[in-house]
Structures are given as C-alpha cells and as structure tokens.
Design a protein around this motif. Structure first.
Motif, PDB file in Angstrom:
ATOM      1  N   ASP A 130       9.600   1.337  -7.283  1.00 27.34           N
ATOM      2  CA  ASP A 130       8.390   2.167  -7.407  1.00 27.34           C
ATOM      3  C   ASP A 130       7.260   1.261  -7.900  1.00 27.34           C
ATOM      4  O   ASP A 130       7.283   0.806  -9.046  1.00 27.34           O
ATOM      5  CB  ASP A 130       8.680   3.303  -8.402  1.00 27.34           C
ATOM      6  CG  ASP A 130       7.414   3.957  -8.939  1.00 27.34           C
ATOM      7  OD1 ASP A 130       6.377   3.934  -8.248  1.00 27.34           O
ATOM      8  OD2 ASP A 130       7.493   4.508 -10.069  1.00 27.34           O
ATOM      9  N   ASN A 187       1.754   2.575  -7.004  1.00 30.55           N
ATOM     10  CA  ASN A 187       0.516   2.461  -6.214  1.00 30.55           C
ATOM     11  C   ASN A 187      -0.418   1.427  -6.842  1.00 30.55           C
ATOM     12  O   ASN A 187      -1.651   1.576  -6.813  1.00 30.55           O
ATOM     13  CB  ASN A 187      -0.187   3.827  -6.080  1.00 30.55           C
ATOM     14  CG  ASN A 187       0.648   4.790  -5.263  1.00 30.55           C
ATOM     15  OD1 ASN A 187       1.137   4.438  -4.191  1.00 30.55           O
ATOM     16  ND2 ASN A 187       0.840   5.998  -5.764  1.00 30.55           N
ATOM     17  N   ASN A 204       5.664   3.760  -3.143  1.00 25.80           N
ATOM     18  CA  ASN A 204       4.396   3.877  -3.877  1.00 25.80           C
ATOM     19  C   ASN A 204       3.643   2.543  -3.858  1.00 25.80           C
ATOM     20  O   ASN A 204       3.238   2.002  -4.893  1.00 25.80           O
ATOM     21  CB  ASN A 204       4.649   4.345  -5.329  1.00 25.80           C
ATOM     22  CG  ASN A 204       5.150   5.774  -5.375  1.00 25.80           C
ATOM     23  OD1 ASN A 204       4.584   6.661  -4.716  1.00 25.80           O
ATOM     24  ND2 ASN A 204       6.207   6.009  -6.105  1.00 25.80           N
ATOM     25  N   GLY A 244      -1.123   7.434  -2.005  1.00 22.17           N
ATOM     26  CA  GLY A 244      -0.877   7.906  -3.369  1.00 22.17           C
ATOM     27  C   GLY A 244      -1.863   7.314  -4.371  1.00 22.17           C
ATOM     28  O   GLY A 244      -2.511   6.303  -4.090  1.00 22.17           O
ATOM     29  N   CYS A 284       3.998   8.640 -10.728  1.00 26.40           N
ATOM     30  CA  CYS A 284       4.811   7.456 -10.418  1.00 26.40           C
ATOM     31  C   CYS A 284       4.525   6.398 -11.484  1.00 26.40           C
ATOM     32  O   CYS A 284       3.669   6.581 -12.345  1.00 26.40           O
ATOM     33  CB  CYS A 284       4.472   6.921  -9.023  1.00 26.40           C
ATOM     34  SG  CYS A 284       2.753   6.443  -8.824  1.00 26.40           S
TER      35      CYS A 284
END
Ligand code: G16
Length: 580
Positions: A246, A249, A274, A280, A286
């Motif tokens: 993850d 972003n 992400n 996102g 996240c």
C-alpha cells in the motif's frame, strides 16, 4: 561572506507571513495547512542555506507533511550528515518562521542564525573553496498538489543567501536524507557541490546489498552451525512470495518502481496498490497511519486474499507497517487486519541482529553495546519480550524520530522503531571497523551488508521492506511465525480536539501529564481499574489534536480505558465538539 540584507529583504517580500499564523516547530518540523506555509518554507530555505554556510557543507530540505491529510504540507530539515537538524536550532527556526516582516527576517537571520559566525564566514569566504556558490541545498518534495508553489518558495530562500539550490524533484524523505549524506561523503562529493541528485547510488547501495545477501547461504551454515535452527531451512528460504504494498497514494509508489524487477529476480513479487494511478487521495483510507490506527485494510485491497503478506507506507515513505487481511465475518462485515507494527519490525530486527552478533568472535564484541529505543506507544508486550526473551537494554524517549535517532546513536547497534512504523537500525563506526577486521566470519559479513541495506541516515520504508524480507527469508518464516514472536496487548489510540493543546505538558518521556493540574491524577485513578492497564495523553506535534493511548488485558477494556481517559482530557483540557 557578508549577509546581503537587501537581497534577503527583496526575496522575502514575495512570501509574506499571514498575520494570524504562528508556526511552531513540532515533532518533525513545521506542518500546517499548505495555504499558510509559503513564508515558512521560504524561511526554511534561508535556514537550510545558513546551516550550509555555518557548517561549510551541503544540507537539505524536504517539503512534505508525511502522514497528514493532502491539504496540509510541511518542511523537514536535513543536516550534512543526513540526520535531522539538531534540536538546539529549533527555537531559532521557530523565531525566524514567526517574524512579522521582512526587516525582522533579516535581523533574526543576521543576529540569531548566522550571528557570531558572520565575521568568520567573511574571512573564510575569500580563502575557502566552500564559498556560498559551492554549497548546495538539496530540496525534495512529495506528491502533494501544493508542492510546486512551496518548492519555488524554498528555492528562493536558499538562493537569497547566495547558496546553490538543487531540486531533487519527487523523492521520499529518506532518499533526500541519503542524498544529502552522499553529497557530503564519499565518491559523489564534488568540489563545487552535487550537480544532480544521485538516486542511482541509493538503489545501488540498498538493493545491491540486499541482492548480495540473498545470494549468500546462511551465516550460521557458513560458520559451521546447524543451519536449520534459528535461521530456518534452505527450502523455505527460496519460496517465492507475493508482497502487496500500500503506497498511500504517495511518493513511495514511484520510488518503489526500480525494486519491482530487482526483487522479482530473487522471487519476491511486489504488487503495488494505492499508487495514485487509480485516482485515490494521499493518505485517505490508506497508508501506514490508517492501517496502524484503524486496524483495517486500506483502499484498493478488496481483492487481496485473507492471510496475504501486505505492507503499508506513509505519504513520504518513511514509515512501514506489515499486515495481513483477516477473513471477513459471515454477513460481509469488514475483516480487519493482523497488524505487525513498528514494534514487531523492531523485535524482528533485534532478534536477528542479536543472533548474528552471537556468532562473532570475542574480540569483535568487547565493549560493544546493543540497545533498543522505544517510545511510550510501544506495546507493553514488546517491551517485555525485549527484556525477558532478548535480554537487551531498552530506552524510552519522547515521540519523534529526532529523539529516538539520537538515543540510538549512543549504542554500537541502536535499533529504534516507533510503533507507527518509523525507524531504522544504526551501526557505529567502531563496530563497522571491527566487523571489517573479522569479515571472514560469515555473520560479520552479513552484518556489514545489512548496514548497507538499512538506511543509516533515517527510517526508510523501502529499506525496511528489504530488511524484513531478508530476515523472513533467512528464517523461512511467513507473517504468522513473525506475529507469534509475542502477542500484543490489546490497545487503542484515539485523538480529540481541545481549545489549546499546548496546555497539556508532559514528563517522563510523555508517560506523565504535568499540566493541566489534576489530569495525571485522574488518568492514574482510571488506569488502576483496568487489569494490565496503561494509558497516557500527549499533544500531537504534527496535528492540532491530543492523542490518547491505552492498553489493557482485553480489547474491550483497552477501548473503554481510552474512552475514559479521553473524557478526562476533554473535561480538564478544554475539549471541543462532543464529549467522547
Ligand atoms: C512524524 C514524526 C514521527 C512521529 C509522528 C507523530 O511522523 O516523524 O516521529 O511519531 O510524526 O507525531 P505526533 O504524535 O507528535 O503527531 P510523520 O510520518 O508524520 O513524519
């Protein structure tokens, strides 16, 4: 060198401080709503240039608000050794950031920042190659939309002092720390300063050492040990793994790119999620902070199977937590995660380093100290594991990498991680020298390679992935075996808003509230009602909030303890909004 007051004043006039904005130097530098920050970042540019002049070396400045929401931004300052700006400089940084006008900026810069050093700088400028134009401030930024405007402010601040400003573009915070260190040391040091950032050197150092490690047999095998004991079996070691990452972003997505083919070659398949490509928002639903605090899988993990090996970075990729999605409850309820937080990373690293140290010859170990550094947030079970199983000394500092890093430097191996995933392992020059002297010993060789895999300037999620994957592979472990090192005590963290969080002051590494009067007694009174209970409250240094941490024998009890402590904070420290 003399201060060109007119140049500073003119440049400063383009970046006026909003009258009601009073920036404070927090846990990791300045941080606020990005719209307020242009003057602060400009002045940090001045400060980074001034530090370069004072020290005769290249410095750095990272524009990021890390785990904060996308609308925020901030600055982290980097000194020539790649570490953070010393704490002794923080008050004058705050003073400069709070100057009401351009004349005050010039005065604080001249009298308080450069101060007594100005005549010496003037004298050395004519003789030394370290004239302002030969000194560089490296400036990096994360993926926030406010970055370009703040980058312009930072570059302008640096150049107002006649120092070169080089933009490194999109980099992680740990990469910027590494680049600043590299600019001042070793082969990349150029007489007239680094012309371009040396990111390739970063990958060559970390990934190169990781690949060398993955081609080596177990140190224990090479040293004539049983081989299948502490380090697991060779078969398990070679099993291919998939790691779902993850990227919050944030900037980590791009910077992990070069690792994907390199790790695929040794059987580790990185699946990046992400990355920002799916539209996102940075840190929203996240990122490491979300996964650690909410104990939920991040967005874009809906198709990741329960039990999968996953990890999560934060917005500037200096935090790392691992997790595994749990099976959703019947009826479709969210399954939560099995979390392996910074404490678990710390204990994994500590156990491994301790095993390797145990294989070193006596002469390499004489007088060598290994130490783990934690904060009050460290789960009580991790501290007990450290004390009772690993039997390593532990130190507790206030929250903030700057405190942990400093304490870790006091040992020859300083292992420090915050529960939220910030951390690294520092090796002293003395230990590295001793290891080189006995590098026919396989454990010594492995420790030397580990010291290259592990970013020595600051905690680094990319470096952390390499460290964890190497240890798991060596041990032949998956996440369940790692998780089983010890069982976390159930815990809960909550945050609440108060009118002025500065009225809460703390002592004893933030484990005790000193003010407001009565708060600590109230917390202590509540805690004693809960078996294995422990709780504290502290003002955040990155957000306008008070954080409450509680742990107890059951999850229900930890939740209730956190709620009760939040209530007394609300009552005694001027809580805003509805009472918890
Ligand atoms: C920063 C610091 C960390 C600290 C975190 C939370 O992280 O670098 O050391 O743990 O803030 O601090 P606080 O509880 O004071 O808000 P990051 O990832 O935001 O840079």
């Amino acid at each position: 060198m003399s201060l060109n007051a007119e140049a500073v004043r003119a440049a400063s006039s383009a970046f006026r401080k909003p009258p009601d904005f009073h920036p404070s130097y927090g846990t990791a530098g300045f941080r606020a709503d990005a719209d307020l920050l242009a003057s602060t970042v400009f002045r940090c540019g001045l400060l980074a240039a001034a530090r370069a002049l004072l020290l005769g070396a290249h410095t750095g400045l990272m524009i990021t608000a890390s785990h904060n929401p996308v609308v925020d931004n901030g600055v982290k300052m980097v000194d020539p050794d790649g570490g953070m700006m010393p704490q002794s400089f923080e008050p004058v940084a705050a003073e400069l950031a709070n100057c009401a006008n351009d004349d005050d900026v010039v005065a604080v810069l001249r009298d308080r920042v450069l101060g007594a050093a100005l005549p010496a700088l003037a004298a050395s400028a004519s003789a030394s190659p370290q004239q302002p134009q030969h000194l560089t401030v490296l400036v990096g930024h994360d993926t926030r939309p406010s970055a370009p405007q703040l980058l312009a402010a930072a570059l302008s601040g640096v150049r107002a002092l006649g120092v070169r400003a080089v933009s490194c573009g999109l980099v992680t915070t740990p990469q910027l720390h590494f680049l600043v260190h590299a600019a001042n040391h070793g082969s990349s040091r150029a007489a007239d300063g680094p012309a371009a950032p040396q990111l390739q050197l970063y990958y060559d150092t970390l990934v190169g050492a990781f690949l060398q490690l993955s081609q080596r047999p177990h140190a224990e095998d090479l040293n004539g040990g049983a081989g299948s004991g502490a380090y697991g079996s060779g078969t398990a070691e070679r099993k291919a793994v998939v790691l779902y990452v993850d990227c919050a972003n944030g900037v980590g997505a791009q910077q992990l790119g070069p690792l994907v083919p390199a790790l695929r070659g040794v059987g580790i398949e990185l699946q990046l999620r992400n990355t920002g490509a799916g539209g996102g928002t940075l840190n929203l639903g996240c990122g490491a902070d979300y996964v650690q605090k909410e104990r939920m899988p991040p967005s874009e993990f809906g198709d990741v199977p329960a039990g999968a090996r996953c990890c999560s970075l934060d917005g500037d990729a200096d935090r790392l937590v691992y997790f595994s999605p749990l099976a959703a409850a019947a009826g479709g309820g969210g399954g939560g995660v099995s979390l392996l937080d910074g404490d678990k990373v710390s204990m994994l690293a500590a156990a491994y380093v301790r095993d390797l140290m145990g294989q070193l010859p006596e002469e390499a170990l004489r007088g060598i100290r290994v130490c783990c550094v934690q904060t009050a947030y460290a789960n009580g079970a991790s501290t007990a594991y450290l004390r009772d199983v690993l039997q390593l000394p532990a130190v507790c500092t206030p929250t903030g990498v700057k405190f942990l890093h400093e304490a870790a430097h006091d040992a020859d191996v300083g292992i420090y991680f915050e529960s939220n995933g910030h951390g690294t392992v520092l090796f002293s020059q003395e230990l590295l020298k001793r290891l080189r002297a006995v590098d026919s010993n396989a454990a010594a060789k492995e420790l030397l390679l580990l010291a290259r895999v592990i970013n020595q300037t600051v905690g680094d999620a990319i470096s952390g992935i390499l460290l964890v994957e190497h240890i798991l592979r060596r041990k032949g472990w998956g996440l369940p075996e790692w998780q089983a090192l010890y069982s976390d005590l159930p815990s809960r963290q909550v945050k609440l808003k108060v009118a002025d969080r500065a009225i809460i002051t703390t002592a004893d590494a933030e484990r005790v509230c000193v003010t407001p009067a009565g708060l600590q007694d109230a917390i202590a009174h509540i805690v004693q009602e809960f078996p294995q209970g422990r709780a504290f409250a502290r003002p955040s240094g990155t957000e306008d909030a008070v954080r409450v941490y509680a742990e107890a024998a059951t999850q229900q009890a930890a939740d209730e303890l956190a709620r009760r402590v939040a209530q007394v904070v609300y009552d005694l420290a001027g809580g805003l909004g509805s009472r918890p």
